[in-house]
Design a protein around this motif. Sequence first.
Motif, PDB file in Angstrom:
ATOM      1  N   MET A   1      45.454 -31.597  21.297  1.00  0.00           N
ATOM      2  CA  MET A   1      46.460 -30.593  21.654  1.00  0.00           C
ATOM      3  C   MET A   1      47.061 -30.901  23.021  1.00  0.00           C
ATOM      4  SD  MET A   1      46.869 -28.394  19.218  1.00  0.00           S
ATOM      5  CE  MET A   1      47.595 -26.990  20.077  1.00  0.00           C
ATOM      6  N   ILE A   2      46.195 -31.282  23.959  1.00  0.00           N
ATOM      7  CA  ILE A   2      46.698 -31.615  25.298  1.00  0.00           C
ATOM      8  C   ILE A   2      47.619 -32.820  25.214  1.00  0.00           C
ATOM      9  CG2 ILE A   2      46.030 -32.380  27.605  1.00  0.00           C
ATOM     10  CD1 ILE A   2      43.446 -30.815  27.277  1.00  0.00           C
ATOM     11  N   TYR A   3      47.263 -33.785  24.407  1.00  0.00           N
ATOM     12  CA  TYR A   3      48.041 -35.019  24.306  1.00  0.00           C
ATOM     13  C   TYR A   3      49.461 -34.741  23.824  1.00  0.00           C
ATOM     14  CZ  TYR A   3      49.265 -39.827  23.117  1.00  0.00           C
ATOM     15  OH  TYR A   3      49.886 -41.045  23.050  1.00  0.00           O
ATOM     16  N   LEU A   4      49.639 -33.708  22.975  1.00  0.00           N
ATOM     17  CA  LEU A   4      50.973 -33.392  22.467  1.00  0.00           C
ATOM     18  C   LEU A   4      51.923 -32.973  23.586  1.00  0.00           C
ATOM     19  CD1 LEU A   4      50.064 -31.424  19.207  1.00  0.00           C
ATOM     20  CD2 LEU A   4      50.853 -33.786  19.409  1.00  0.00           C
ATOM     21  N   PHE A   5      51.372 -32.307  24.614  1.00  0.00           N
ATOM     22  CA  PHE A   5      52.209 -31.823  25.709  1.00  0.00           C
ATOM     23  C   PHE A   5      52.230 -32.785  26.897  1.00  0.00           C
ATOM     24  CE2 PHE A   5      50.736 -28.094  23.380  1.00  0.00           C
ATOM     25  CZ  PHE A   5      51.946 -27.458  23.111  1.00  0.00           C
ATOM     26  N   SER A   6      51.091 -33.477  27.108  1.00  0.00           N
ATOM     27  CA  SER A   6      51.020 -34.402  28.239  1.00  0.00           C
ATOM     28  C   SER A   6      50.129 -35.568  27.851  1.00  0.00           C
ATOM     29  CB  SER A   6      50.456 -33.692  29.484  1.00  0.00           C
ATOM     30  OG  SER A   6      50.281 -34.623  30.533  1.00  0.00           O
ATOM     31  N   PRO A   7      50.700 -36.678  27.403  1.00  0.00           N
ATOM     32  CA  PRO A   7      49.880 -37.827  27.003  1.00  0.00           C
ATOM     33  C   PRO A   7      48.943 -38.294  28.098  1.00  0.00           C
ATOM     34  CG  PRO A   7      52.147 -38.098  26.273  1.00  0.00           C
ATOM     35  CD  PRO A   7      52.136 -36.903  27.152  1.00  0.00           C
ATOM     36  N   LYS A   8      49.401 -38.256  29.337  1.00  0.00           N
ATOM     37  CA  LYS A   8      48.562 -38.717  30.438  1.00  0.00           C
ATOM     38  C   LYS A   8      47.320 -37.851  30.577  1.00  0.00           C
ATOM     39  CE  LYS A   8      48.571 -39.660  35.396  1.00  0.00           C
ATOM     40  NZ  LYS A   8      49.363 -39.637  36.633  1.00  0.00           N
TER      41      LYS A   8
END
Length: 531
Positions: A1-8
């Motif tokens: 879920m985090i990766y969808l908004f901020s890949p870093k």
Amino acid sequence: MIYLFSPKRGNEAYSRRMEREKQASGTPANGKNGPIMDSYGSHGASSTLNALVGWITDPGNAEDSIDLYSSTLRKRARDLYEGGGLARSGPQTLKTSVVAWGIIPKPKIDGEVLKMTEQKKEEAERQIAREFKLWANNSMCDAERQQNFYGLQQLAFLSMLMSGDVFALFGMKPNKRTPYQTTVRLLESDRICTPDSSGDSISQDLDNGGRIIDGVEINKEGEVVRYHVSSRSPLASTDGSELTWTAIDAFGSNTGLPNMLHIMTYERPEQRRGVPFVSAEIESLKQFSRYMNSELAANVVSAMLTCFITSQEDDGHFGMEDAVNEEDKVSDDDLNLELAPGAIYSLPPGKDIKEVNPLRSNAQFESFVNTTITMIAASMGIPKEVILKKYESNYTAARAALLDFWRSVRVYRTSFVNQFCQPIYEQWLSEAVAAGRIDAPGFFDDPIIRQAWCECIWMGASMGHVDPLKEVNAAEARIRNNISTQEQEASEYNGNDWAANFLQRKKEVAAQTELINIAQAGQTQNQGGKT
């Protein structure tokens, strides 16, 4: 879920999680502290991956995982078998293919060890075959005097599949129909159980360091030394006789021959009791059976309902009535509504049916059923076409399915011959030699000589044929190229004995030649008369 908004940030969170998992997995092989490299601890053995959290496993040995659940598995497997469907088709299909009408022995004694000429060897083999036929084709070989040896084969193999294992007890009982006293008594698996257990699968420690595991006693080295047999089935509800146990040694102290045979399929080392054939599919089979019954009931109800009639006047009846005549009713329960085809129901005042649709359509039914059957059949090791007896594909696919299934048949047949057929054959042959019915010098003096006399091949039903002409042509090519023999091809084609076929063909060819000669002589005589 985090990766969808901020890949870093997603990558950073994933790296931190992997680091925690590596540290929780243990210490690296070099003994140094610190993160370890990716291993099973990060994948299949992970305790933190979402897909594996809550995966409860049984860490026990074969006794904990199999033997102590044997009683429950037997009861459920039998219930499924008695209910029909795939749970019955699977074992029946295997029995029909593995045993069929019987696995027949063909003596093949080792003439080289016995220093016998080929002629003497063949004579001895024919004599052994005749004597065995005298014993095996008679119901006197059964301690219960019900079935011959080949009927016992069918019952033993089916019982092994249904209950997980079956036991054969040797005995001696004289009779007036054969010169042999050797008998075989089949015992259902429930009768071999730990004393005072009421049929439950339990284990018991012994003072000598051994143990009894669901009726099978082992010593401290793990060797099976005896079986504990109950006087009747502990599960019997109508037999009120006293329940006692008898300990029977696995092998005779003087002869070393088995007193009892334990026929089962092994899955794990140190396993003491068998597993019913459908054990791995019990849950799926039960759920599938419930689904099919529900669909059938729903379609039956839909076919029964026709229409409802509402009325503003009270006709004195309470609620919906049965659609069958009073003399045809099968239940006195007022809550049970007995339907009939094309039924018309009257509703009491104030009640109304908003929608009645007797048509039932489940577009996914066939696809779901086929997928479920395929999965269950694959788990059983039987191709779907074979277990359903439904061949709708082309020749190549149908033959591939049969070949795949037949590999399983050969494995089961080899195991059954080694556990049941061959030991019984050797037990009978020992009596035949001891009684002087068969002359076998050195049989009881040297184990290698005994083994030479006991050599035997077992022939059963063949695979069957999708295109017989193609397969006969292939057999001829194998024989020409010395890949196979006529004897082997005859056995695999239809289970026949090539030598017996050859002798019969000699008779037929001689008779046919004689008829041709008679016909030609008659024709010549007629021509001479005309001249």
